[in-house]
Design a protein around this motif. Structure first.
Motif, PDB file in Angstrom:
ATOM      1  N   THR A 196       0.955  -1.354  -0.064  1.00 33.50           N
ATOM      2  CA  THR A 196       0.074   0.014  -0.031  1.00 33.50           C
ATOM      3  C   THR A 196       0.900   1.243   0.200  1.00 33.50           C
ATOM      4  N   SER A 197       0.735   2.121  -0.786  1.00 28.04           N
ATOM      5  CA  SER A 197       1.480   3.425  -1.248  1.00 28.04           C
ATOM      6  C   SER A 197       1.549   4.103   0.244  1.00 28.04           C
ATOM      7  N   GLY A 198       2.305   4.709   0.661  1.00 30.68           N
ATOM      8  CA  GLY A 198       2.134   5.401   1.750  1.00 30.68           C
ATOM      9  C   GLY A 198       2.303   4.930   3.281  1.00 30.68           C
ATOM     10  N   ALA A 199       2.348   3.563   3.294  1.00 31.14           N
ATOM     11  CA  ALA A 199       2.037   2.543   4.455  1.00 31.14           C
ATOM     12  C   ALA A 199       3.362   2.305   5.101  1.00 31.14           C
ATOM     13  N   ARG A 200       3.488   1.988   6.362  1.00 35.09           N
ATOM     14  CA  ARG A 200       4.567   1.849   7.135  1.00 35.09           C
ATOM     15  C   ARG A 200       4.744   0.019   6.730  1.00 35.09           C
ATOM     16  N   LEU A 201       6.052  -0.186   6.447  1.00 33.99           N
ATOM     17  CA  LEU A 201       6.319  -1.549   6.347  1.00 33.99           C
ATOM     18  C   LEU A 201       7.383  -2.010   7.316  1.00 33.99           C
ATOM     19  N   ASP A 202       7.668  -3.069   7.576  1.00 31.23           N
ATOM     20  CA  ASP A 202       8.556  -3.686   8.433  1.00 31.23           C
ATOM     21  C   ASP A 202       9.621  -4.491   7.189  1.00 31.23           C
ATOM     22  N   PHE A 203      10.670  -4.063   6.752  1.00 32.07           N
ATOM     23  CA  PHE A 203      11.540  -4.526   5.746  1.00 32.07           C
ATOM     24  C   PHE A 203      12.319  -5.376   6.562  1.00 32.07           C
ATOM     25  N   SER A 204      12.971  -6.568   5.737  1.00 31.96           N
ATOM     26  CA  SER A 204      13.822  -7.429   6.346  1.00 31.96           C
ATOM     27  C   SER A 204      14.757  -7.770   5.241  1.00 31.96           C
ATOM     28  N   TYR A 205      15.924  -7.797   5.446  1.00 33.89           N
ATOM     29  CA  TYR A 205      17.036  -8.220   4.742  1.00 33.89           C
ATOM     30  C   TYR A 205      18.067  -9.212   5.308  1.00 33.89           C
ATOM     31  N   ASN A 206      17.776 -10.223   4.572  1.00 35.02           N
ATOM     32  CA  ASN A 206      18.780 -11.528   5.076  1.00 35.02           C
ATOM     33  C   ASN A 206      20.065 -11.397   5.354  1.00 35.02           C
ATOM     34  N   ALA A 207      20.569 -11.951   6.461  1.00 36.93           N
ATOM     35  CA  ALA A 207      21.962 -11.822   7.000  1.00 36.93           C
ATOM     36  C   ALA A 207      22.576 -13.051   6.987  1.00 36.93           C
ATOM     37  N   TRP A 208      22.605 -13.885   5.976  1.00 38.08           N
ATOM     38  CA  TRP A 208      23.436 -14.914   5.448  1.00 38.08           C
ATOM     39  C   TRP A 208      24.778 -14.901   6.047  1.00 38.08           C
ATOM     40  N   ALA A 209      25.507 -13.940   5.595  1.00 37.60           N
ATOM     41  CA  ALA A 209      26.760 -13.589   6.416  1.00 37.60           C
ATOM     42  C   ALA A 209      26.695 -12.250   6.726  1.00 37.60           C
ATOM     43  N   ALA A 210      26.680 -11.922   8.125  1.00 35.24           N
ATOM     44  CA  ALA A 210      26.572 -10.527   8.576  1.00 35.24           C
ATOM     45  C   ALA A 210      27.803  -9.576   8.562  1.00 35.24           C
ATOM     46  N   HIS A 211      27.559  -8.242   8.205  1.00 34.63           N
ATOM     47  CA  HIS A 211      28.648  -7.339   8.186  1.00 34.63           C
ATOM     48  C   HIS A 211      28.067  -5.932   8.507  1.00 34.63           C
ATOM     49  N   PRO A 212      28.819  -5.240   8.903  1.00 44.75           N
ATOM     50  CA  PRO A 212      28.417  -3.788   8.921  1.00 44.75           C
ATOM     51  C   PRO A 212      28.274  -3.017   7.662  1.00 44.75           C
ATOM     52  N   GLY A 213      27.079  -2.183   7.547  1.00 44.63           N
ATOM     53  CA  GLY A 213      27.009  -1.168   6.318  1.00 44.63           C
ATOM     54  C   GLY A 213      25.909  -0.574   6.252  1.00 44.63           C
ATOM     55  N   TRP A 214      25.504   0.171   5.322  1.00 43.85           N
ATOM     56  CA  TRP A 214      24.501   1.001   4.932  1.00 43.85           C
ATOM     57  C   TRP A 214      23.561   0.217   3.901  1.00 43.85           C
ATOM     58  N   PHE A 215      22.382   0.667   4.068  1.00 39.08           N
ATOM     59  CA  PHE A 215      21.103   0.016   3.078  1.00 39.08           C
ATOM     60  C   PHE A 215      20.550   1.557   2.663  1.00 39.08           C
ATOM     61  N   TYR A 216      20.424   1.428   1.165  1.00 40.19           N
ATOM     62  CA  TYR A 216      19.902   2.398   0.443  1.00 40.19           C
ATOM     63  C   TYR A 216      18.679   1.760  -0.321  1.00 40.19           C
ATOM     64  N   VAL A 217      17.630   2.389   0.043  1.00 45.30           N
ATOM     65  CA  VAL A 217      16.183   1.687  -0.932  1.00 45.30           C
ATOM     66  C   VAL A 217      15.584   2.765  -1.779  1.00 45.30           C
ATOM     67  N   TYR A 218      15.513   2.340  -3.001  1.00 46.43           N
ATOM     68  CA  TYR A 218      15.284   3.234  -3.950  1.00 46.43           C
ATOM     69  C   TYR A 218      13.807   2.714  -4.647  1.00 46.43           C
ATOM     70  N   ILE A 219      13.130   3.382  -5.424  1.00 43.88           N
ATOM     71  CA  ILE A 219      11.887   3.071  -5.949  1.00 43.88           C
ATOM     72  C   ILE A 219      11.979   3.617  -7.410  1.00 43.88           C
ATOM     73  N   THR A 220      11.248   2.658  -8.335  1.00 42.77           N
ATOM     74  CA  THR A 220      11.001   3.193  -9.566  1.00 42.77           C
ATOM     75  C   THR A 220       9.981   4.607  -9.704  1.00 42.77           C
ATOM     76  N   LYS A 221      10.219   5.225 -10.700  1.00 47.11           N
ATOM     77  CA  LYS A 221       9.410   6.397 -11.116  1.00 47.11           C
ATOM     78  C   LYS A 221       7.784   5.941 -11.518  1.00 47.11           C
ATOM     79  N   ASP A 222       7.040   7.066 -11.641  1.00 48.34           N
ATOM     80  CA  ASP A 222       5.781   6.782 -11.886  1.00 48.34           C
ATOM     81  C   ASP A 222       5.877   6.404 -13.324  1.00 48.34           C
ATOM     82  N   GLY A 223       4.868   5.295 -13.697  1.00 47.27           N
ATOM     83  CA  GLY A 223       4.648   4.994 -15.062  1.00 47.27           C
ATOM     84  C   GLY A 223       5.872   3.995 -15.435  1.00 47.27           C
TER      85      GLY A 223
END
Length: 356
Positions: free
Chosen positions: A130-157
Motif C-alpha cells: 500500500t502506497s504511503g504505508a509503514r512496512l517492516d523491511f527484512s534483509y537476510n543476513a546469511w553472513a553479517a557485516h556492517p554497512g548502509w542500506f539504500y532503498v530506491y523506488i522506480t518512477k511513476d509509469g
C-alpha cells in the motif's frame, strides 16, 4: 552517520578488514558466497532471487521453478543462482551504482552469474503493498557485516516489460538505513537486518524496489530488485511456490559444487617475482564466476596482473574473473598471473573454495 545518495558520491576506496590479514595466504571464493564475504538479500519485500528460490523448492528439496519468469531465469543462468539467492554482489562495488552497473543489469548488479534475473518481464513473483504505508523491511543476513542500506523506488509509469535502466529509478533513496542490528540466527533464513520505514506515497501499479547494501568494512556491495505492486496489499506474496508443498526453512547446499585454487611462482629475481594462480572446478556442475582473495606480505605490491580483474586494499588483493574466463565446466581450469615487487616470493599454496 548520513551518507549522500550513492550515485552522487565520488568513488572511494574502502580499506578491507584487518582481520583478512590473518586468513590463509590464498582463499578462493567462486561467484560470491564464500565464508569470508558477507551475503544477504531482501526478504520483505523479497528480491527476485529469494522469490525464485522459494518458487523452485519442492517438498523433496529439488529445485523446479514454477513461475514463468523464474523458469526463464534458470533457462538462462542455470540453477546455481537459486542455490545462492543471497550472493548478488560485486566485491569491487565500493558503493557504486549508476555509471558502474550498466543499464539492463541492475538486478544482477553486473554479476554475470545472475544475468537471468535482468529479464524485462511482467510475471516475476510480486509483493503486494500500500502506497504511503509503514512496512517492516527484512534483509537476510546469511553472513553479517556492517554497512548502509539504500532503498530506491522506480518512477511513476514504470514498465516492467522494458529494459530496466538507472533513469527508471527515482534519483534519491526513499530510505537510508545506517548499520542496523542483526536479529535471529546468522546463516539461516531467520537471520536478518530489520527496520521499519514508510513507503513512498502516490504510487500505483507495478514497481521495483531497488536496494543497495554497501559494506563499511570492505568494497563489497550487494544489489537487488524486489518486484512489487501497489494495490492496497500488506506484504502478501503471489506467483511463488508449487501448490500443496511447504519449502524447507533453509536452502540446500550443492554437494557436487567444489573447487580448488593453487598458486605457484613462475619466475623470481632480486626484489620481485611472478606468480600464477590456477582456479579449478573439481565438482560435477559448471562454475559461472570466481573470485580469489590473497594477502601479500608486508612491503610487497602488485605491479601488474592479467587474466583477472583486481581491486586492492592495503596488502589484500581481490581478483575477479574476466568476462571470458569466469565460466568453468566440471574439471576445467583457468589461470591468472601477476608480478609483485618488494620481496621474495611466497611458497606455493592451495586453499579450499566455496562455489556459488
Amino acid at each position: 552517520m548520513t551518507r549522500p545518495p550513492l550515485w552522487l558520491s565520488p568513488p572511494r576506496r574502502v580499506v578491507l578488514l584487518a582481520l583478512l590479514a590473518v586468513l590463509p595466504a590464498l582463499l578462493l571464493i567462486v561467484g560470491g558466497s564464500g565464508t569470508s564475504t558477507a551475503h544477504g538479500t531482501p526478504m520483505q519485500p523479497a528480491s527476485r532471487t529469494f522469490m525464485c528460490w522459494r518458487d523452485g523448492l519442492t517438498s523433496t528439496g529439488e529445485i523446479k521453478p514454477v513461475n514463468p519468469a523464474c523458469k526463464a531465469a534458470v533457462a538462462e543462468s542455470g540453477t546455481t543462482p537459486l542455490y545462492n539467492w543471497f550472493s548478488v554482489l560485486r566485491s569491487d562495488g565500493a558503493g557504486r551504482t549508476k555509471g558502474f552497473i550498466p543499464d539492463g543489469q541492475l538486478c544482477s548488479g553486473g554479476n554475470t552469474t545472475f544475468s537471468g534475473f535482468n529479464q524485462a518481464r511482467n510475471d516475476w513473483p510480486l509483493t503486494h503493498l500500500t502506497s504511503g504505508a509503514r512496512l517492516d523491511f527484512s534483509y537476510n543476513a546469511w553472513a553479517a557485516h556492517p554497512g548502509w542500506f539504500y532503498v530506491y523506488i522506480t518512477k511513476d509509469g514504470f514498465d516492467p516489460t522494458r529494459t530496466f535502466t538507472w533513469d527508471d529509478l527515482e534519483s534519491q533513496p526513499f530510505l537510508t538505513v545506517d548499520h542496523p542490528a542483526v536479529t535471529g540466527t546468522v546463516g539461516t533464513v531467520n537471520g536478518a537486518y530489520k527496520w521499519s520505514g514508510t513507503l513512498p506515497g502516490g504510487k500505483t501499479g507495478r514497481h521495483v524496489i531497488y536496494m543497495v547494501w554497501q559494506r563499511s568494512d570492505s568494497n563489497e556491495t550487494f544489489y537487488s530488485c524486489s518486484d512489487v505492486v501497489f494495490d492496497g496489499g500488506n506484504g502478501e506474496v503471489t506467483g511463488v511456490g508449487e501448490p500443496g508443498t511447504t519449502p524447507p526453512t533453509d536452502p540446500p547446499t550443492d554437494p557436487t559444487a567444489v573447487c580448488t585454487a593453487t598458486r605457484r611462482t613462475t619466475n623470481s629475481w632480486s626484489g620481485g617475482y611472478q606468480a600464477e594462480i590456477t582456479v579449478k572446478n573439481t565438482g560435477a556442475n559448471p562454475i559461472l564466476g570466481w573470485m580469489v582473495e590473497f594477502a601479500l606480505p608486508t612491503g610487497q605490491r602488485v605491479d601488474s596482473l592479467w587474466n583477472g580483474t583486481a581491486t586492492y586494499g592495503g596488502q589484500e588483493v581481490m581478483v575477479h574473473n574476466t568476462d571470458w574466463n569466469g565460466s568453468l565446466a566440471a574439471g576445467a581450469t583457468t589461470t591468472f598471473s601477476y608480478v609483485a615487487s618488494g620481496g621474495p616470493p611466497d611458497t606455493a599454496a592451495t586453499a579450499p573454495c566455496s562455489v556459488h
